[in-house]
Design an enzyme around this catalytic site. Structure first.
Site, mmCIF file in Angstrom:
data_model
loop_
_atom_site.group_PDB
_atom_site.id
_atom_site.type_symbol
_atom_site.label_atom_id
_atom_site.label_comp_id
_atom_site.label_asym_id
_atom_site.label_seq_id
_atom_site.Cartn_x
_atom_site.Cartn_y
_atom_site.Cartn_z
ATOM 1 N N HIS A 1 7.038 60.427 11.125
ATOM 2 C CA HIS A 1 6.627 61.839 11.067
ATOM 3 C C HIS A 1 6.006 62.004 9.682
ATOM 4 C CE1 HIS A 1 6.818 66.223 11.912
ATOM 5 N NE2 HIS A 1 6.644 66.217 10.600
ATOM 6 N N LYS B 1 12.564 55.372 13.934
ATOM 7 C CA LYS B 1 11.842 56.598 13.603
ATOM 8 C C LYS B 1 12.183 57.089 12.209
ATOM 9 C CE LYS B 1 9.254 60.047 14.312
ATOM 10 N NZ LYS B 1 8.903 61.015 15.306
ATOM 11 N N HIS C 1 9.999 63.712 23.692
ATOM 12 C CA HIS C 1 11.343 64.260 23.494
ATOM 13 C C HIS C 1 11.910 64.616 24.861
ATOM 14 C CE1 HIS C 1 10.826 64.676 19.100
ATOM 15 N NE2 HIS C 1 9.552 64.817 19.452
ATOM 16 N N HIS D 1 1.670 61.761 16.012
ATOM 17 C CA HIS D 1 1.011 63.067 16.169
ATOM 18 C C HIS D 1 0.095 63.438 15.010
ATOM 19 C CE1 HIS D 1 4.361 64.172 13.624
ATOM 20 N NE2 HIS D 1 5.237 64.261 14.597
ATOM 21 N N HIS E 1 5.271 58.925 22.675
ATOM 22 C CA HIS E 1 6.036 59.852 21.805
ATOM 23 C C HIS E 1 6.544 60.999 22.674
ATOM 24 C CE1 HIS E 1 6.542 62.001 17.738
ATOM 25 N NE2 HIS E 1 7.134 62.754 18.669
ATOM 26 N N ASP F 1 4.249 64.104 22.438
ATOM 27 C CA ASP F 1 5.175 64.899 21.622
ATOM 28 C C ASP F 1 5.686 66.091 22.422
ATOM 29 O OD1 ASP F 1 6.781 65.512 19.520
ATOM 30 O OD2 ASP F 1 5.193 66.266 18.217
#
Ligand code: OTD
Ligand code: ZN
Ligand code: ZN
Length: 377
Positions: A167, A129, A45, A205, A43, A279
């Site tokens: 999420h 996602k 970004h 997460h 995970h 994350d």
């Protein structure tokens, strides 16, 4: 003279005797080294533009692969956009890096099942996602009604064996922000699994005892969870310690200490259902230190050190490698890495910041000293 205690390649074969020997050597100033299969980040970004160029070396140094989140502006909604984004990531990589970006699609109310077929055929897209609209950074285009609008897409994902990355927070402003994960489990995840028991789901997460318990209660191989370093080492007090701490603010927001302890127990138990997902979510400093700061912790430079610390403190270093390097690829049905990295028990100072063309990024634990130093073999 510095003595080196090299732990076995397969840390799972570590025996009690080794642990005793390790303690004795450490007491005499020996250096401990842990060799593990190179981890992946399930995970991540990476952003785009100059921020991508600034952060990619940190992930590429520690991880062999990364599941790259699609919440760019505009979001990565199609296979074509994911392929183009992948190209720009590859271009931004340091020379000789073998880091492999694994791409994801951003689901919307209008995602077409055909897009899932294209995604699978591309060979580059590994997951889709789900952002409930408004739940986190750049989620405005996310899903407003999963069961009303997205069932055909989810059914195609089952056919294509394409995992759904979730999420897991409701967005109802009437629900307390600390309860949003639990309410999501009850109102979305449980009904979703009842409708589509064959859908592979990663609850991203996780932050609560409720989520850890829920993941453990599901059918093995179908539901798993990623866990971030910040949710393992910080609790919600860290948001307010000595004043407002914007660099500890992320979503889902940090929870109370009992929840932190529950997710530490879950990941260090040896369960295959939990794996590494940092994350890591960089924002330019001014965008965090302002009157309405962005959510996201930039942890790529410190994540592995922190995971090692958590497992060490739990007396579970022998379970670290499965969490960092086995459980993720096994769940996704991808091969485990063959390369190794070394974790050296040596104190090192986290840089105060990283400068780049548009400003600077403040890493998690900026300026602090950590115990475990990752290093190439
Ligand atoms: N949480 N920030 C971001 C994403 C995550 O929900 C997440 O995955 C981000 O900045 O993209 C954050 O706090
Ligand atoms: Zn999220
Ligand atoms: Zn994220």
């Amino acid at each position: 003279m510095i003595k080196t205690l090299v732990l076995p390649l397969k840390t799972s074969t570590l025996h009690f005797a080794n642990v005793q020997a390790r303690k004795q050597l450490m007491a005499r100033g020996a250096k401990m080294e842990l060799f593990i299969t190179q981890p992946d980040d399930w995970h991540l970004h990476l952003r785009d533009g100059d921020l991508l160029e600034a952060v990619i070396p940190h992930s590429a140094f520690h991880f062999r692969r990364g599941i790259v989140m699609p919440n760019l502006k505009p979001p990565v909604k199609t296979t074509a956009a994911a392929v183009a984004y992948r190209e720009s990531i590859l271009k931004a990589l340091p020379a000789n890096s073998d880091f492999t970006p694994l791409m994801t699609l951003y689901m919307t109310d209008t995602t077409n099942p055909e897009e899932i077929k294209l995604a699978r055929e591309s060979g580059f897209v590994q997951a889709v996602k789900l952002y409930p609209a408004g739940a986190t950074t750049n989620s405005q285009d996310g899903v407003t009604d999963l069961f009303g609008n997205c069932l055909p897409v989810l059914e195609e994902m089952v056919k294509q064996n394409m995992p759904l990355l979730v999420h897991g927070e409701v967005t109802d402003p009437g629900v307390d922000i600390f309860d949003r994960e639990k309410v999501f489990i009850d109102t979305v995840l449980i009904p979703l699994i009842q409708k589509l028991p064959q859908l592979k789901i990663v609850m991203e997460h996780i932050t609560t005892a409720d989520a850890a318990r829920f993941v453990e209660s599901c059918k093995a191989g179908f539901v798993a969870a990623t866990v971030t370093p910040q949710h393992l080492v910080l609790n919600r007090n860290s948001l307010f310690q000595g004043g407002l701490q914007p660099h500890n603010y992320c979503l889902p927001v940090l929870k109370r200490e009992t929840h932190r302890q529950a997710i530490v127990s879950a990941v260090t138990s040896g369960s295959k259902r939990f794996f590494l997902g940092t994350d890591s979510a960089p924002h330019e400093r001014q965008r965090k230190e302002c009157s309405c700061g962005c959510a996201g912790v930039y942890n790529a430079p410190v994540a592995l050190s922190l995971y090692a610390k958590v497992f060490e403190e739990a007396g579970a270093l022998d379970k670290l490698e499965a969490f960092t390097s086995f459980n993720g690829p096994d769940f996704y049905g991808l091969p485990r890495n063959t390369s190794k990295i070394k974790l050296i028990k040596r104190r090192w100072k986290v840089p105060e910041s990283f400068s780049y063309a548009s400003g600077e990024i403040i890493p998690m634990f900026a300026g602090e000293t950590l115990d475990w130093m990752p290093s190439p073999v």
